[in-house]
Write a protein that holds these residues in place. Structure first.
Motif, mmCIF file in Angstrom:
data_model
loop_
_atom_site.group_PDB
_atom_site.id
_atom_site.type_symbol
_atom_site.label_atom_id
_atom_site.label_comp_id
_atom_site.label_asym_id
_atom_site.label_seq_id
_atom_site.Cartn_x
_atom_site.Cartn_y
_atom_site.Cartn_z
ATOM 1 N N UNK A 114 6.966 -6.891 -6.930
ATOM 2 C CA UNK A 114 6.886 -5.742 -6.102
ATOM 3 C C UNK A 114 8.107 -4.619 -6.400
ATOM 4 N N UNK A 115 7.800 -3.687 -6.494
ATOM 5 C CA UNK A 115 8.870 -2.491 -6.587
ATOM 6 C C UNK A 115 10.036 -2.917 -7.638
ATOM 7 N N UNK A 117 11.965 -2.433 -10.870
ATOM 8 C CA UNK A 117 12.236 -1.180 -11.703
ATOM 9 C C UNK A 117 13.239 -1.541 -12.767
ATOM 10 N N UNK A 118 13.521 -0.396 -13.614
ATOM 11 C CA UNK A 118 14.424 -0.603 -14.831
ATOM 12 C C UNK A 118 15.223 0.540 -14.856
ATOM 13 N N UNK A 139 3.737 -1.067 -6.540
ATOM 14 C CA UNK A 139 4.712 0.002 -6.625
ATOM 15 C C UNK A 139 5.583 -0.477 -7.725
ATOM 16 N N UNK A 141 7.925 -0.209 -10.826
ATOM 17 C CA UNK A 141 8.286 1.214 -11.020
ATOM 18 C C UNK A 141 9.206 0.901 -12.638
ATOM 19 N N UNK A 166 4.047 2.778 -10.761
ATOM 20 C CA UNK A 166 4.331 4.047 -11.740
ATOM 21 C C UNK A 166 5.332 3.802 -12.669
ATOM 22 N N UNK A 229 4.373 8.648 -13.709
ATOM 23 C CA UNK A 229 5.454 8.289 -13.140
ATOM 24 C C UNK A 229 5.674 8.872 -11.864
ATOM 25 N N UNK A 230 4.880 9.918 -11.744
ATOM 26 C CA UNK A 230 4.887 10.771 -10.449
ATOM 27 C C UNK A 230 3.719 10.788 -9.764
ATOM 28 N N UNK A 231 3.132 9.585 -9.241
ATOM 29 C CA UNK A 231 1.908 9.259 -8.878
ATOM 30 C C UNK A 231 1.602 10.125 -7.641
ATOM 31 N N UNK A 232 2.463 10.785 -6.688
ATOM 32 C CA UNK A 232 2.127 11.275 -5.482
ATOM 33 C C UNK A 232 2.364 12.881 -5.650
ATOM 34 N N UNK A 233 2.769 13.116 -6.739
ATOM 35 C CA UNK A 233 3.057 14.493 -6.745
ATOM 36 C C UNK A 233 2.084 15.633 -6.308
#
Lengths: 239, 500
Positions: A114-115, A117-118, A139, A141, A166, A229-233
């Protein structure tokens, strides 16, 4: 090799002993000791028994082998290093993990990766040999999650995988025909380039746990990547 | 236009006689309000873009400009206010969630302004801080239950404490929500003042590790920029569970604001949204919180106090009681008027409770349960002045967090459009040409001025009460009286009415 018997130690004393040892350590009698190797940046640690929650939290380069099961929040916010679990693992493994590798022979609980990232050159990898619980890669990333579903009957993953994903990629060794994915991801059958991408991790898994590479790779894989990568834009209006 | 048209909120008034068409306003406005018409040689305005930030007003060399609220009004309606109507229009045209910046602007009660401070007369004489020593230093952290001795020796070993020269700190604002120069100003000021600033959840820029002794590093649900060296870098680690401006929800820095430097500091890819989920996904109980607290303590060798920051919400006393038993050293409570770089309007304006009531009820509860010494209390959420600090301490706080006041010191004019990223004052922006407008040397000096002034005032207010140490003021509610408050409010605040 330095050996510590954890059975008479609380987690704080055990961690102090591990930190002070300054060399490769084997810990026997692990029984729910939390926070083992938290933030450790070098060293090889072999744990026999069942380490407790938050094993290798903020891990920064150390190498951990667990001869047994691990519990919740393994590799929480891990930056680099490696954790190999020769059993199954609890919930929230690799939460917000940014780098390093986590190999689990058996099954994993809820919210794997969960969450995750790289960043830059660091790209975390989680390989689960068995099945994963619900909310896999929520989530997410960045990074790669591979779930092999070896010796699993039924679905390879629980409900609601990839919600809010995302970044990063998930590979499931299954046709996933019973799995319902959310609208924010694209689900395809893995092909040539994908196999190249995951081959070294699967190979590593096989060599760690004595599985046969050809047999593992002979089943179809499903690849899941996020659409944006901007799912909530689009959701906001300035007020 | 047409059905979606909302008349501009502000008008740009340009005195044609004073305007010399020097075009400073045009160059200074990132919202492109001003333009120069070559043909007529006149400056023009597009007031629809104006946010009333006063950058042009402040820099106009001939004082030719002023911004006024437009008098073009919808038909007056005490029930359907202009804001309420315009918000409907905005949502009807976009389908979007309303997004706002800075603290709750609604006319909600400010209890600080309904509380008055005592002063000595005749008996217990007041103290003159100009002549006599006054102690405003505070230590934040767990205090021991009892005095311990080993043989005849007093046992002096304490759990880690934060030492502050005065009971105020700069609260969490992430690099990303505010600029590099704003962070640098806060870091320099905190070091020179002997207080702390807070990274917020956006990681710690590599240049600011040097200010680590005066830095609180934050760990939030997204874990941005959190790694072993980061945890080691700060004087304390703050777990962010909630924020006063948006209790119960997470944060979201849009990908457009994640440039290379912010990407490096947050340790996420450029252009990717930085989403802080609403909950920590590993925390469902006080026991789970305890796990995160101790994972940080283990990683930092028990050398750094752990702060747990929560928003002031309805059951705050019970929540704080749980946190005080979680192993946390400090509880930070953020009231519902606290600022934000961006929050959904409805959440900001309707969720949470006033910090004054939250603080009073938490302090009372912890004392009733005999665990007040387990933790220090830090409160924030619109602390306007040194008088608010004094009132907060008398209500039971150990220290205050300020952020909006600090930003105002840096030049913020509270135009409340941080979410656009076009801050003309170089604070809430990542545009290099705007960021450089804020000079960190000047910014830090202004912060130091503000805090120095507050500290003088704190000493004067304390002296007036005949108190020479801030420790003696903490929880001393007899020094407070309420005016115009009802019985219930006075009961929660634990103070008497003026005249009693």
């Amino acid at each position: 090799m330095f050996t510590i018997n954890a059975s008479d130690l609380d987690f704080r004393s055990l961690n102090e002993r591990i930190r002070e040892s300054g060399e490769p350590v084997t810990v026997s009698g692990c029984l729910g000791h939390r926070f083992i190797a938290a933030g450790l940046n070098d060293r090889s640690i072999e744990l026999v028994g069942t380490p407790g929650n938050a094993l290798g939290a903020y891990l920064n380069g150390a190498n951990i082998i667990v001869r047994g099961n691990a519990q919740d929040a393994t590799g929480d916010t891990m930056n680099s290093g490696r954790i190999v679990v020769h059993g199954s693992i609890g919930d929230a493994a690799g939460y917000a993990m940014r780098g390093g590798e986590l190999y689990v022979r058996g099954n994993a609980g809820y919210r794997v990766g969960i969450h995750m990232k790289e960043y830059g050159q660091t790209r975390p990898v989680i390989v689960i040999g068995g099945r994963c619980g619900s909310f896999l890669g929520e989530y997410q990333a960045g990074g790669i999650i591979v779930v092999l579903g070896l010796n699993v009957t039924g679905d390879i993953v629980g409900n609601y995988p990839c919600t809010g994903m995302h970044g990063g990629k998930i590979f499931l060794r299954s046709d996933c025909k019973n799995i319902q994915f959310p609208g924010n991801v694209t689900v395809t059958k893995a092909s040539g380039a994908d196999f190249e991408e995951i081959e070294r991790y699967v190979k590593e898994f096989c060599s760690l746990f004595g599985e046969d590479m050809d047999t593992v790779m002979s089943s179809p894989f499903t690849k899941i990547v996020p659409d944006s990568k901007n799912p909530y834009k689009q959701m906001y209006v300035a007020n | 236009m047409g059905i979606d048209f909302i008349y501009p909120e502000f008008e740009v008034k340009r005195d044609r006689e004073r305007c010399i068409a020097c075009r400073v306003c045009e160059r200074q406005c990132a919202n492109c309000v001003h333009s120069y018409d070559e043909e007529s040689g006149l400056m023009l305005s597009d007031e629809s873009q104006c946010v009333d930030c006063h950058r042009c007003v402040s820099l106009c060399p001939t004082r030719a400009l002023k911004i006024v609220k437009s008098d073009c009004a919808l038909r007056e309606n005490a029930n359907w206010t202009t804001d309420a109507i315009n918000e409907i229009y905005k949502q009807a045209s976009s389908g979007g969630v309303l997004l706002s910046s800075m603290g709750n602007p609604k006319p909600m009660p400010v209890y600080w302004d309904r509380i008055l401070i005592n002063a000595s007369q005749v008996t217990n004489p007041s103290i003159d801080p100009l002549r006599e020593p006054m102690e405003t230093r505070v230590f934040l952290g767990k205090k021991p239950d009892r005095i311990k001795r080993e043989g005849d020796e007093l046992c002096c070993e304490l759990t880690p404490q934060l030492e502050l020269s005065m009971p105020v700190m700069f609260s969490a604002m992430s690099y990303g929500s505010i600029s590099y120069n704003a962070h640098k100003s806060l870091a320099i000021a905190a070091s020179k003042l002997g207080i702390l600033y807070n990274t917020g959840e956006g990681g710690l820029h590599e240049d600011f590790y040097a200010y680590g002794a005066n830095t609180i590093v934050q760990v939030a649900s997204g874990r941005f920029g959190v790694h072993e060296k980061y945890l080691e870098a700060g004087a304390a680690v703050e777990i962010k569970m909630g924020q006063g401006a948006k209790p119960g929800i997470g944060g979201h820095l849009p990908g457009t604001k994640i440039g290379s430097d912010i990407s490096r500091t947050r340790m996420i890819p450029e252009g990717s949204d930085a989403i802080s989920p609403a909950p920590h996904h590993d925390i469902y109980s006080i026991e789970d919180l305890r796990q995160l607290v101790y994972s940080i303590k283990e990683t930092t060798g028990y050398r750094k106090p752990v702060i747990v920051k929560v928003a002031a919400v309805h059951n705050i006393a019970a929540i704080a009681s749980g946190i005080a038993r979680s192993g946390a050293d400090i509880i930070a409570i953020d009231g519902f008027r606290g600022g934000t770089g961006a929050a959904p309007t409805r959440i900001r304006d309707n969720v949470g409770i006033p910090i004054e009531l939250a603080l009073a009820s938490v302090d009372t509860r912890l004392r009733e349960e005999g665990i007040r010494n387990n933790v220090s209390l830090v409160v924030g959420g619109s602390i306007h002045s040194s008088a608010d600090v004094i009132k907060a301490i008398a209500l039971g706080a150990d220290a205050c967090y300020i952020a909006t006041a600090a930003l105002l010191a840096l030049g913020c004019h509270l135009c409340r459009t941080c979410q656009t990223g076009n801050c003309n004052w170089g604070i809430a922006t990542q545009r290099p040409e705007l960021v450089k407008r804020l000079n960190p040397d000047i910014g830090s000096e202004r912060l130091i001025n503000l805090m120095t002034a507050w500290n003088h005032e704190i000493k004067e207010l304390m002296g007036g009460m005949g108190i020479n140490s801030i420790e003696a003021l903490r929880g001393n509610r007899l020094m407070l009286r309420g005016v115009g408050l009802n019985g219930k409010e006075l009961e929660i605040l634990g103070i008497s009415h003026a005249g009693e």
